[in-house]
Design an enzyme around this catalytic site. Structure first.
Site, PDB file in Angstrom:
ATOM      1  N   HIS A  14       0.878  -1.190   0.000  1.00  0.00           N
ATOM      2  CA  HIS A  14       0.000   0.000   0.000  1.00  0.00           C
ATOM      3  C   HIS A  14       0.908   1.230   0.000  1.00  0.00           C
ATOM      4  O   HIS A  14       1.522   1.555   1.011  1.00  0.00           O
ATOM      5  CB  HIS A  14      -0.899   0.004   1.243  1.00  0.00           C
ATOM      6  CG  HIS A  14      -1.844   1.174   1.285  1.00  0.00           C
ATOM      7  ND1 HIS A  14      -3.195   1.035   1.498  1.00  0.00           N
ATOM      8  CD2 HIS A  14      -1.633   2.504   1.149  1.00  0.00           C
ATOM      9  CE1 HIS A  14      -3.772   2.228   1.494  1.00  0.00           C
ATOM     10  NE2 HIS A  14      -2.841   3.131   1.283  1.00  0.00           N
ATOM     11  N   HIS A  16       1.544   5.397  -1.674  1.00  0.00           N
ATOM     12  CA  HIS A  16       1.163   6.580  -2.458  1.00  0.00           C
ATOM     13  C   HIS A  16       2.412   7.172  -3.089  1.00  0.00           C
ATOM     14  O   HIS A  16       3.339   7.573  -2.379  1.00  0.00           O
ATOM     15  CB  HIS A  16       0.502   7.635  -1.554  1.00  0.00           C
ATOM     16  CG  HIS A  16      -0.770   7.154  -0.935  1.00  0.00           C
ATOM     17  ND1 HIS A  16      -1.996   7.336  -1.531  1.00  0.00           N
ATOM     18  CD2 HIS A  16      -0.999   6.473   0.209  1.00  0.00           C
ATOM     19  CE1 HIS A  16      -2.938   6.778  -0.763  1.00  0.00           C
ATOM     20  NE2 HIS A  16      -2.360   6.252   0.294  1.00  0.00           N
ATOM     21  N   LEU A  17       2.419   7.246  -4.427  1.00  0.00           N
ATOM     22  CA  LEU A  17       3.576   7.820  -5.127  1.00  0.00           C
ATOM     23  C   LEU A  17       3.282   9.191  -5.717  1.00  0.00           C
ATOM     24  O   LEU A  17       4.205   9.891  -6.126  1.00  0.00           O
ATOM     25  CB  LEU A  17       4.026   6.889  -6.260  1.00  0.00           C
ATOM     26  CG  LEU A  17       4.796   5.627  -5.869  1.00  0.00           C
ATOM     27  CD1 LEU A  17       5.130   4.800  -7.107  1.00  0.00           C
ATOM     28  CD2 LEU A  17       6.062   5.957  -5.090  1.00  0.00           C
ATOM     29  N   LYS A 100      -9.284  -0.381  -5.781  1.00  0.00           N
ATOM     30  CA  LYS A 100      -9.310   0.292  -4.484  1.00  0.00           C
ATOM     31  C   LYS A 100     -10.671   0.899  -4.206  1.00  0.00           C
ATOM     32  O   LYS A 100     -11.209   1.650  -5.020  1.00  0.00           O
ATOM     33  CB  LYS A 100      -8.252   1.400  -4.468  1.00  0.00           C
ATOM     34  CG  LYS A 100      -8.237   2.232  -3.206  1.00  0.00           C
ATOM     35  CD  LYS A 100      -7.671   1.472  -2.022  1.00  0.00           C
ATOM     36  CE  LYS A 100      -7.897   2.240  -0.728  1.00  0.00           C
ATOM     37  NZ  LYS A 100      -6.711   2.395   0.083  1.00  0.00           N
ATOM     38  N   HIS A 137     -10.394   0.931   1.948  1.00  0.00           N
ATOM     39  CA  HIS A 137     -10.187   1.913   3.013  1.00  0.00           C
ATOM     40  C   HIS A 137     -11.381   1.782   3.944  1.00  0.00           C
ATOM     41  O   HIS A 137     -12.475   2.228   3.626  1.00  0.00           O
ATOM     42  CB  HIS A 137     -10.084   3.341   2.449  1.00  0.00           C
ATOM     43  CG  HIS A 137      -9.805   4.360   3.517  1.00  0.00           C
ATOM     44  ND1 HIS A 137      -8.609   5.022   3.630  1.00  0.00           N
ATOM     45  CD2 HIS A 137     -10.559   4.785   4.564  1.00  0.00           C
ATOM     46  CE1 HIS A 137      -8.642   5.821   4.686  1.00  0.00           C
ATOM     47  NE2 HIS A 137      -9.820   5.691   5.263  1.00  0.00           N
ATOM     48  N   HIS A 175      -4.470  -0.828   5.882  1.00  0.00           N
ATOM     49  CA  HIS A 175      -4.060  -0.080   7.081  1.00  0.00           C
ATOM     50  C   HIS A 175      -5.034  -0.241   8.249  1.00  0.00           C
ATOM     51  O   HIS A 175      -5.633   0.729   8.694  1.00  0.00           O
ATOM     52  CB  HIS A 175      -3.802   1.408   6.766  1.00  0.00           C
ATOM     53  CG  HIS A 175      -4.815   2.087   5.876  1.00  0.00           C
ATOM     54  ND1 HIS A 175      -6.169   2.080   6.120  1.00  0.00           N
ATOM     55  CD2 HIS A 175      -4.652   2.797   4.737  1.00  0.00           C
ATOM     56  CE1 HIS A 175      -6.766   2.760   5.177  1.00  0.00           C
ATOM     57  NE2 HIS A 175      -5.888   3.197   4.321  1.00  0.00           N
ATOM     58  N   LEU A 220      -4.840   8.908   8.180  1.00  0.00           N
ATOM     59  CA  LEU A 220      -6.167   8.276   8.226  1.00  0.00           C
ATOM     60  C   LEU A 220      -6.064   6.841   7.748  1.00  0.00           C
ATOM     61  O   LEU A 220      -5.418   6.594   6.731  1.00  0.00           O
ATOM     62  CB  LEU A 220      -7.160   9.053   7.341  1.00  0.00           C
ATOM     63  CG  LEU A 220      -7.537  10.428   7.893  1.00  0.00           C
ATOM     64  CD1 LEU A 220      -8.355  11.214   6.877  1.00  0.00           C
ATOM     65  CD2 LEU A 220      -8.335  10.296   9.199  1.00  0.00           C
ATOM     66  N   ASP A 248       1.492   2.582   3.530  1.00  0.00           N
ATOM     67  CA  ASP A 248       0.657   3.774   3.348  1.00  0.00           C
ATOM     68  C   ASP A 248       1.525   5.035   3.381  1.00  0.00           C
ATOM     69  O   ASP A 248       1.051   6.091   3.787  1.00  0.00           O
ATOM     70  CB  ASP A 248      -0.462   3.844   4.395  1.00  0.00           C
ATOM     71  CG  ASP A 248      -1.568   4.807   3.990  1.00  0.00           C
ATOM     72  OD1 ASP A 248      -1.611   5.217   2.812  1.00  0.00           O
ATOM     73  OD2 ASP A 248      -2.400   5.144   4.853  1.00  0.00           O
ATOM     74  N   HIS A 252       3.138  14.458   1.647  1.00  0.00           N
ATOM     75  CA  HIS A 252       2.505  15.766   1.442  1.00  0.00           C
ATOM     76  C   HIS A 252       3.602  16.808   1.622  1.00  0.00           C
ATOM     77  O   HIS A 252       4.527  16.588   2.420  1.00  0.00           O
ATOM     78  CB  HIS A 252       1.409  16.018   2.492  1.00  0.00           C
ATOM     79  CG  HIS A 252       0.213  15.137   2.344  1.00  0.00           C
ATOM     80  ND1 HIS A 252      -0.824  15.430   1.497  1.00  0.00           N
ATOM     81  CD2 HIS A 252      -0.098  13.961   2.922  1.00  0.00           C
ATOM     82  CE1 HIS A 252      -1.744  14.462   1.571  1.00  0.00           C
ATOM     83  NE2 HIS A 252      -1.326  13.551   2.428  1.00  0.00           N
TER      84      HIS A 252
HETATM   85  O1  DOR Z   1      -3.350   9.275   5.847  1.00  0.00           O
HETATM   86  C1  DOR Z   1      -3.709   8.989   4.713  1.00  0.00           C
HETATM   87  N1  DOR Z   1      -3.175   9.598   3.629  1.00  0.00           N
HETATM   88  N2  DOR Z   1      -4.675   8.089   4.551  1.00  0.00           N
HETATM   89  C2  DOR Z   1      -5.213   7.841   3.361  1.00  0.00           C
HETATM   90  O2  DOR Z   1      -6.079   7.018   3.288  1.00  0.00           O
HETATM   91  C3  DOR Z   1      -4.803   8.614   2.172  1.00  0.00           C
HETATM   92  C4  DOR Z   1      -3.451   9.119   2.321  1.00  0.00           C
HETATM   93  C5  DOR Z   1      -3.082  10.153   1.278  1.00  0.00           C
HETATM   94  O3  DOR Z   1      -3.356   9.943   0.095  1.00  0.00           O
HETATM   95  O4  DOR Z   1      -2.490  11.174   1.646  1.00  0.00           O
HETATM   96 ZN    ZN Z   2      -3.313   5.088   1.709  1.00  0.00          ZN
END
Ligand code: DOR
Ligand code: ZN
Length: 346
Positions: A14, A16-17, A100, A137, A175, A220, A248, A252
């Protein structure tokens, strides 16, 4: 004195790129340690169709560090307009490894998610038929449900009914953050697995909130009480093949985390494995680490375990991780576990 452990190269189930400059900045951090990762489709706009997943895969491959053999495992984002035939074709070609499900409004970029589950019934049935896993999720989004209860309520109100209505559907509870989540996995069969993040194994809500709010611990589903963390650690270190690593890791820009309305996500890609080695060692379960990070995930997804290896080494001096990495005109703050880590990937 140093101790080392050589194990099959891990995968991240899991991840995020993102896209653009952020993708170029964070991809090397994962590709350095992991062989493969399930790539989350919550871009803006989301990756919904097979064609969009193929195009996103090309952008990831174009951003790959020289010499890397990292393999992105693509997913499509389930919407109420998803075409079952398109998803089935993307699976048959080998392009996508999962679909997803974000309940609408559950988290970052989830506005296109599912509000009425009756509208995705045909897609779920097709997925059960062809053996394509659904990554979930697992949080309800109803305003009246307390944020700390949203996972447990989701299991009762949404997940269990979906699974009962769709026999054979393979589901990954992404997660998981509660004892309720771990117990639900244990009470079911091997069509159901769960990923667990680094932060949920080592932190609880006190770590985030006592003595001041720590935005880099906000993700989250949100960190829960200590007894939930303990249940997750017990699950991860149990050797049960239904539990595997999904970091996960969710980058950001630092300013978006350290702001009045903090974005959800912890950027753990650079130090996830070092922190996990220390966490498993502390739990007296170093012998279970390889299963959790390198073997259980491939088994669930029906993929081979990676043939090459990595070595994790413990030394007497704490490992120094970068505090931030550059991402275009921004920085991304690297997750700080809050304690010295003596392990590293060497
Ligand atoms: O904390 C999180 N960030 N939970 C998620 O489900 C999405 C992720 C994000 O894309 O930043
Ligand atoms: Zn995620």
């Amino acid at each position: 004195m140093s101790t080392s452990l050589t194990i099959a190269r891990p995968d991240d189930w899991h991840l995020h790129l993102r896209d653009g400059a952020m993708l170029s900045a964070v991809l090397p951090e994962t590709a350095r340690h992991f062989a493969r990762a399930i790539i989350m489709p919550n871009l803006v706009p989301p990756v919904v169709t097979g064609a969009q997943a193929a195009a996103y895969r090309e952008r990831i491959l174009a951003a790959m560090p020289d010499g890397s053999s990292f393999e992105p495992l693509m997913t499509c984002y389930l919407t109420e307009d998803t075409d079952a035939a398109d998803i089935a074709a993307a699976h048959a070609s080998g392009l996508i490894k999962a679909v997803k499900l974000y309940p609408a409004g559950a988290t970052t970029n989830s506005a296109s998610g599912v509000a009425n589950f009756d509208n995705v019934r045909d897609v779920l049935e097709k997925m059960a038929e062809i053996g394509l896993p659904l990554c979930v999720h697992g949080e309800v989004t109803d305003a009246e449900i307390d944020i700390f209860d949203r996972e447990a309520v989701f299991i009762d109100r949404v997940l269990d009914p979906i699974r009962r209505a769709t026999p054979g559907l393979r589901v990954v509870m992404e997660h998981i953050t509660t004892k309720d989540g771990a117990d639900y996995v244990l009470a079911n069969d091997h069509d159901l697995g769960a990923t667990i993040t680094v932060q949920h194994l080592i932190l609880d809500r006190n770590d985030m909130l006592v003595g001041g709010m720590r935005p880099h611990y906000y993700c989250l589903p949100i960190l829960k009480r200590g007894h939930h963390r303990e249940a997750l650690l017990a699950a991860a270190t149990s050797g049960d093949t239904r539990f595997f690593l999904g970091t996960d890791s969710a980058p950001h820009p630092t300013h978006a985390k350290e702001s009045e309305c903090c974005s959800a996500g912890c950027f753990t890609a650079p130090n996830a494995l070092a922190i996990l080695a220390q966490t498993f060692e502390k739990a007296g379960a170093l012998d279970k680490l390889e299963g959790f990070i390198s073997r259980h995930g491939p088994a669930f997804y029906g993929l081979p375990v990676n043939a090459d290896t990595i070595t994790l080494t413990k030394s007497d001096t704490a490992t120094i991780f970068p505090a931030k990495i550059d991402a275009g005109e921004h920085t991304v703050t690297v997750f700080d576990p809050g304690f010295p880590v003596y392990w590293d990937v060497t």
